[in-house]
Design an enzyme around this catalytic site. Structure first.
Site, PDB file in Angstrom:
ATOM      1  N   SER A 189      39.729  42.039  44.148  1.00 56.49           N
ATOM      2  CA  SER A 189      40.111  43.083  43.207  1.00 56.49           C
ATOM      3  C   SER A 189      40.711  42.462  41.946  1.00 56.49           C
ATOM      4  O   SER A 189      41.405  41.445  42.021  1.00 56.49           O
ATOM      5  CB  SER A 189      41.145  44.012  43.859  1.00 56.49           C
ATOM      6  OG  SER A 189      41.690  44.911  42.921  1.00 56.49           O
ATOM      7  N   LYS A 190      40.446  43.078  40.801  1.00 56.43           N
ATOM      8  CA  LYS A 190      41.108  42.643  39.572  1.00 56.43           C
ATOM      9  C   LYS A 190      42.438  43.385  39.504  1.00 56.43           C
ATOM     10  O   LYS A 190      42.637  44.319  38.712  1.00 56.43           O
ATOM     11  CB  LYS A 190      40.245  42.921  38.346  1.00 56.43           C
ATOM     12  CG  LYS A 190      40.703  42.175  37.088  1.00 56.43           C
ATOM     13  CD  LYS A 190      39.664  42.273  35.986  1.00 56.43           C
ATOM     14  CE  LYS A 190      40.140  41.600  34.702  1.00 56.43           C
ATOM     15  NZ  LYS A 190      40.282  40.133  34.852  1.00 56.43           N
TER      16      LYS A 190
END
Length: 324
Positions: free
Chosen positions: A192-193
């Site tokens: 995930s960013k």
């Protein structure tokens, strides 16, 4: 000694750096750069905020926002070239995917995020710029558990022209090697960013800049080469392009783009585990990312590289693609 110069600026790794008077007294460890004198909360323009465009200064959140206290926040970094956002659909989809990994649903579809982004770019008359979509848990609950918080969503954009001449870019930048490590994917949501994952990036880059470098190379928990603080990394071994397998860090959109460009050129691309000592055999090295684009590297700690033909060709191909 370097001095502040009016309106002379350059860009490096998602950081707009401006030299401009009047200037405050310089700290003793100042390395010649300073953050923009225009605070990001005090600018003209418009932001997309929870479904509509609002004046820039009115886009505010409460201090007890869950995303601030517990890191329940995801974001994207995008570039505008000639009024168009490069790989917009891929970025919008990744924002939604990142939220799901953190356990929340961004309350907008990919198409709606695309439309909100372009509306924000148009409202601010951005031709060449940067876009920051962000989604986070709101302030309805304050605690580790926050199941009923409202998911907020915003898009900001600002001008970000290219300040690199081809000659200046090909000189390459210098990196140190961070003492912080990219975590095991079972200990953090590495696919995930997520905003929280960038804490060690900030710490690493601050240390690098304090020591006179532009950025920092991060290894992973195994001691293998991972990435820079905000960009993926590539090496040239012989006539092949080698890059770490993205198993504990983001498989960047720019990274994927550059791999495709290299393969189109007939360059062999190898994704594998790379150990630091192997850098002695690499002839070229460069970083890729939304902000970095394709940035040559001339030094990483004790290892040195000479930006060469493969790096130059991929810079040319990437620049042509994003402006096509």
């Amino acid at each position: 000694m370097l001095t502040y110069m009016a309106y002379k600026c350059y860009v490096m790794q998602e950081r707009l750096v401006i030299f401009q008077p009047p200037a405050p007294p310089l700290p003793s460890n100042w390395n010649g750069t300073t953050m923009s004198v225009l605070p990001f909360d005090d600018r003209d323009g418009f932001l997309w905020f929870d479904g509509k465009l609002v004046p820039w200064r009115d886009a505010k959140i409460h201090v007890l926002t869950h995303g601030l206290h517990y890191g329940s926040c995801v974001f994207e970094g995008e570039r505008v070239y000639g009024g168009k956002v490069f790989k917009l659909r891929e970025h919008s989809q990744r924002l939604i995917d990142s939220g799901r990994i953190l356990g929340f649903e961004v309350p907008w579809t990919v198409e709606e995020i695309d439309e909100a982004t372009m509306a924000t770019v148009k409202a601010n008359n951005i031709v060449d710029g940067y876009v920051r979509p962000v989604a986070w848990r709101g302030s309805e609950m304050m605690g580790v558990a926050a199941q009923t918080t409202k998911i907020r969503f915003a898009v900001a954009t600002w001008s970000w022209p290219s300040y690199w001449s081809p000659e200046a870019r090909m000189k390459g930048i210098r990196l140190n090697i961070s003492t912080w490590k990219r975590p095991h994917p079972e200990t953090a949501p590495t696919a995930s960013k997520a905003a929280g994952l960038y804490m060690i990036c900030t710490m690493s880059k601050h240390k690098a800049e304090g020591d006179g470098y532009e950025d920092s190379l991060m290894l992973d928990w195994r001691g293998q080469v991972a990435e820079a603080t905000g960009a993926n990394i590539f090496f040239v071994f012989g006539n092949e392009l080698h890059t770490p397998t993205p198993d504990c860090f983001l498989n960047g959109i720019t990274r994927q783009t550059v791999i495709a460009l290299a393969k189109k050129r007939g360059i062999t691309v190898v994704e594998r585990a790379i150990f630091p000592e192997e850098m002695t055999k690499a002839s070229e090295c460069f970083l890729t990312g939304t902000a970095a684009e394709v940035t040559p590297v001339r030094e990483i700690g004790p290892y040195t590289f000479t930006p060469g033909d493969i790096t130059r060709q991929l810079i040319t191909d990437y620049d042509a693609l994003v402006r096509s």
